[in-house]
Design a protein around this motif. Structure first.
Motif, PDB file in Angstrom:
ATOM      1  N   ASN A  55      -6.471 -15.315 -49.728  1.00 44.70           N
ATOM      2  CA  ASN A  55      -7.483 -16.340 -49.538  1.00 44.70           C
ATOM      3  C   ASN A  55      -7.291 -17.361 -50.650  1.00 44.70           C
ATOM      4  O   ASN A  55      -7.531 -17.065 -51.813  1.00 44.70           O
ATOM      5  CB  ASN A  55      -8.872 -15.710 -49.598  1.00 44.70           C
ATOM      6  CG  ASN A  55      -9.949 -16.664 -49.153  1.00 44.70           C
ATOM      7  OD1 ASN A  55      -9.667 -17.789 -48.754  1.00 44.70           O
ATOM      8  ND2 ASN A  55     -11.189 -16.221 -49.231  1.00 44.70           N
ATOM      9  N   TYR A  56      -6.856 -18.569 -50.280  1.00 45.69           N
ATOM     10  CA  TYR A  56      -6.588 -19.597 -51.281  1.00 45.69           C
ATOM     11  C   TYR A  56      -7.571 -20.754 -51.106  1.00 45.69           C
ATOM     12  O   TYR A  56      -7.858 -21.163 -49.974  1.00 45.69           O
ATOM     13  CB  TYR A  56      -5.138 -20.100 -51.164  1.00 45.69           C
ATOM     14  CG  TYR A  56      -4.727 -20.893 -52.368  1.00 45.69           C
ATOM     15  CD1 TYR A  56      -4.414 -20.253 -53.564  1.00 45.69           C
ATOM     16  CD2 TYR A  56      -4.702 -22.275 -52.336  1.00 45.69           C
ATOM     17  CE1 TYR A  56      -4.076 -20.974 -54.693  1.00 45.69           C
ATOM     18  CE2 TYR A  56      -4.362 -23.010 -53.464  1.00 45.69           C
ATOM     19  CZ  TYR A  56      -4.051 -22.353 -54.638  1.00 45.69           C
ATOM     20  OH  TYR A  56      -3.725 -23.061 -55.754  1.00 45.69           O
ATOM     21  N   PRO A  57      -8.099 -21.294 -52.227  1.00 48.39           N
ATOM     22  CA  PRO A  57      -9.067 -22.398 -52.144  1.00 48.39           C
ATOM     23  C   PRO A  57      -8.536 -23.569 -51.307  1.00 48.39           C
ATOM     24  O   PRO A  57      -7.362 -23.921 -51.401  1.00 48.39           O
ATOM     25  CB  PRO A  57      -9.253 -22.822 -53.608  1.00 48.39           C
ATOM     26  CG  PRO A  57      -8.862 -21.628 -54.408  1.00 48.39           C
ATOM     27  CD  PRO A  57      -7.812 -20.912 -53.607  1.00 48.39           C
ATOM     28  N   PHE A  58      -9.369 -24.129 -50.484  1.00 54.25           N
ATOM     29  CA  PHE A  58      -9.111 -25.251 -49.578  1.00 54.25           C
ATOM     30  C   PHE A  58      -8.318 -24.857 -48.335  1.00 54.25           C
ATOM     31  O   PHE A  58      -8.342 -25.550 -47.343  1.00 54.25           O
ATOM     32  CB  PHE A  58      -8.383 -26.420 -50.266  1.00 54.25           C
ATOM     33  CG  PHE A  58      -9.126 -27.015 -51.412  1.00 54.25           C
ATOM     34  CD1 PHE A  58     -10.394 -27.550 -51.249  1.00 54.25           C
ATOM     35  CD2 PHE A  58      -8.560 -27.033 -52.670  1.00 54.25           C
ATOM     36  CE1 PHE A  58     -11.081 -28.099 -52.315  1.00 54.25           C
ATOM     37  CE2 PHE A  58      -9.247 -27.583 -53.746  1.00 54.25           C
ATOM     38  CZ  PHE A  58     -10.510 -28.122 -53.567  1.00 54.25           C
ATOM     39  N   PHE A  59      -7.563 -23.757 -48.386  1.00 59.92           N
ATOM     40  CA  PHE A  59      -6.731 -23.359 -47.240  1.00 59.92           C
ATOM     41  C   PHE A  59      -7.355 -22.235 -46.443  1.00 59.92           C
ATOM     42  O   PHE A  59      -7.105 -22.094 -45.265  1.00 59.92           O
ATOM     43  CB  PHE A  59      -5.358 -22.858 -47.695  1.00 59.92           C
ATOM     44  CG  PHE A  59      -4.493 -23.872 -48.373  1.00 59.92           C
ATOM     45  CD1 PHE A  59      -4.761 -25.210 -48.319  1.00 59.92           C
ATOM     46  CD2 PHE A  59      -3.380 -23.467 -49.083  1.00 59.92           C
ATOM     47  CE1 PHE A  59      -3.968 -26.144 -48.948  1.00 59.92           C
ATOM     48  CE2 PHE A  59      -2.571 -24.381 -49.716  1.00 59.92           C
ATOM     49  CZ  PHE A  59      -2.871 -25.718 -49.653  1.00 59.92           C
ATOM     50  N   GLY A  60      -8.081 -21.353 -47.121  1.00 59.56           N
ATOM     51  CA  GLY A  60      -8.549 -20.135 -46.482  1.00 59.56           C
ATOM     52  C   GLY A  60      -7.440 -19.096 -46.505  1.00 59.56           C
ATOM     53  O   GLY A  60      -6.715 -18.966 -47.488  1.00 59.56           O
ATOM     54  N   GLU A  61      -7.271 -18.375 -45.406  1.00 62.13           N
ATOM     55  CA  GLU A  61      -6.269 -17.319 -45.329  1.00 62.13           C
ATOM     56  C   GLU A  61      -4.880 -17.913 -45.082  1.00 62.13           C
ATOM     57  O   GLU A  61      -4.700 -18.665 -44.121  1.00 62.13           O
ATOM     58  CB  GLU A  61      -6.606 -16.341 -44.197  1.00 62.13           C
ATOM     59  CG  GLU A  61      -7.900 -15.584 -44.391  1.00 62.13           C
ATOM     60  CD  GLU A  61      -7.798 -14.495 -45.447  1.00 62.13           C
ATOM     61  OE1 GLU A  61      -6.747 -13.851 -45.562  1.00 62.13           O
ATOM     62  OE2 GLU A  61      -8.789 -14.292 -46.174  1.00 62.13           O
TER      63      GLU A  61
END
Length: 172
Positions: A55-61
């Protein structure tokens, strides 16, 4: 003279790090750290699960298993460039590699932390050495991707993260 040797050794280590970064394929069990220079909110350190997603910020999964560290850097760079940052400086680093496994005729069978460049001989040393009944001719390696296929390996054979080594007994 000593300075030249130290500089030479550092150069070799940097080259090895670049090569390992280019070819190492991320998989479940790896612990990775992602940093974007000047953006503390975009720093993530995570253990990759079987799903292979983080889970990465701004991208989601996003799925990162099966990719190299360089490919993950490019993926995040492309996602952040333009919409969020002008020219993001993305750095991805493997904090801990997933283990390899060794069992059979070794002193201490089990899972051990992988390090790039590891050979069967070095893996045996980590496991406390061979037992007195171990065969040096019956060393089998099972690759992480295909555990059903066994490879007859020598002591100099390269081991990858997630691989399993089996040392059989000798006949007498």
């Amino acid at each position: 003279m000593i300075k030249k040797i130290i500089i030479g050794m550092l150069f070799v280590l940097i080259q090895f790090s670049v090569i390992a970064k280019s070819f190492y394929i991320l998989g479940p069990g790896d612990k990775v750290e992602i940093k974007v220079f000047g953006q503390k909110d975009l720093t993530v350190e995570t253990l990759l699960s079987n799903s292979g997603q983080i889970n990465y910020p701004f991208f989601g999964e996003i799925k990162v298993t099966g990719l190299t560290v360089k490919q993950v850097e490019k993926l995040i760079y492309k996602g952040l460039k333009g919409d969020y940052l002008v020219n993001p400086n993305v750095y991805v680093h493997v904090v801990e590699y997933r283990p390899f496994y060794i069992h059979g005729e070794v002193q201490k069978p089990g899972g051990y932390p992988y390090q790039p460049g590891l050979t069967v001989n070095q893996a045996i040393a980590l496991a406390g050495g061979l037992t007195e009944r171990a065969s040096k001719d019956k060393i089998y390696l099972f690759k992480e991707k295909n555990k059903s296929k066994q490879i007859n390996a020598s002591l100099t054979y390269k081991v990858n993260a997630g691989d399993t080594i089996l040392i059989k007994q000798r006949f007498f």
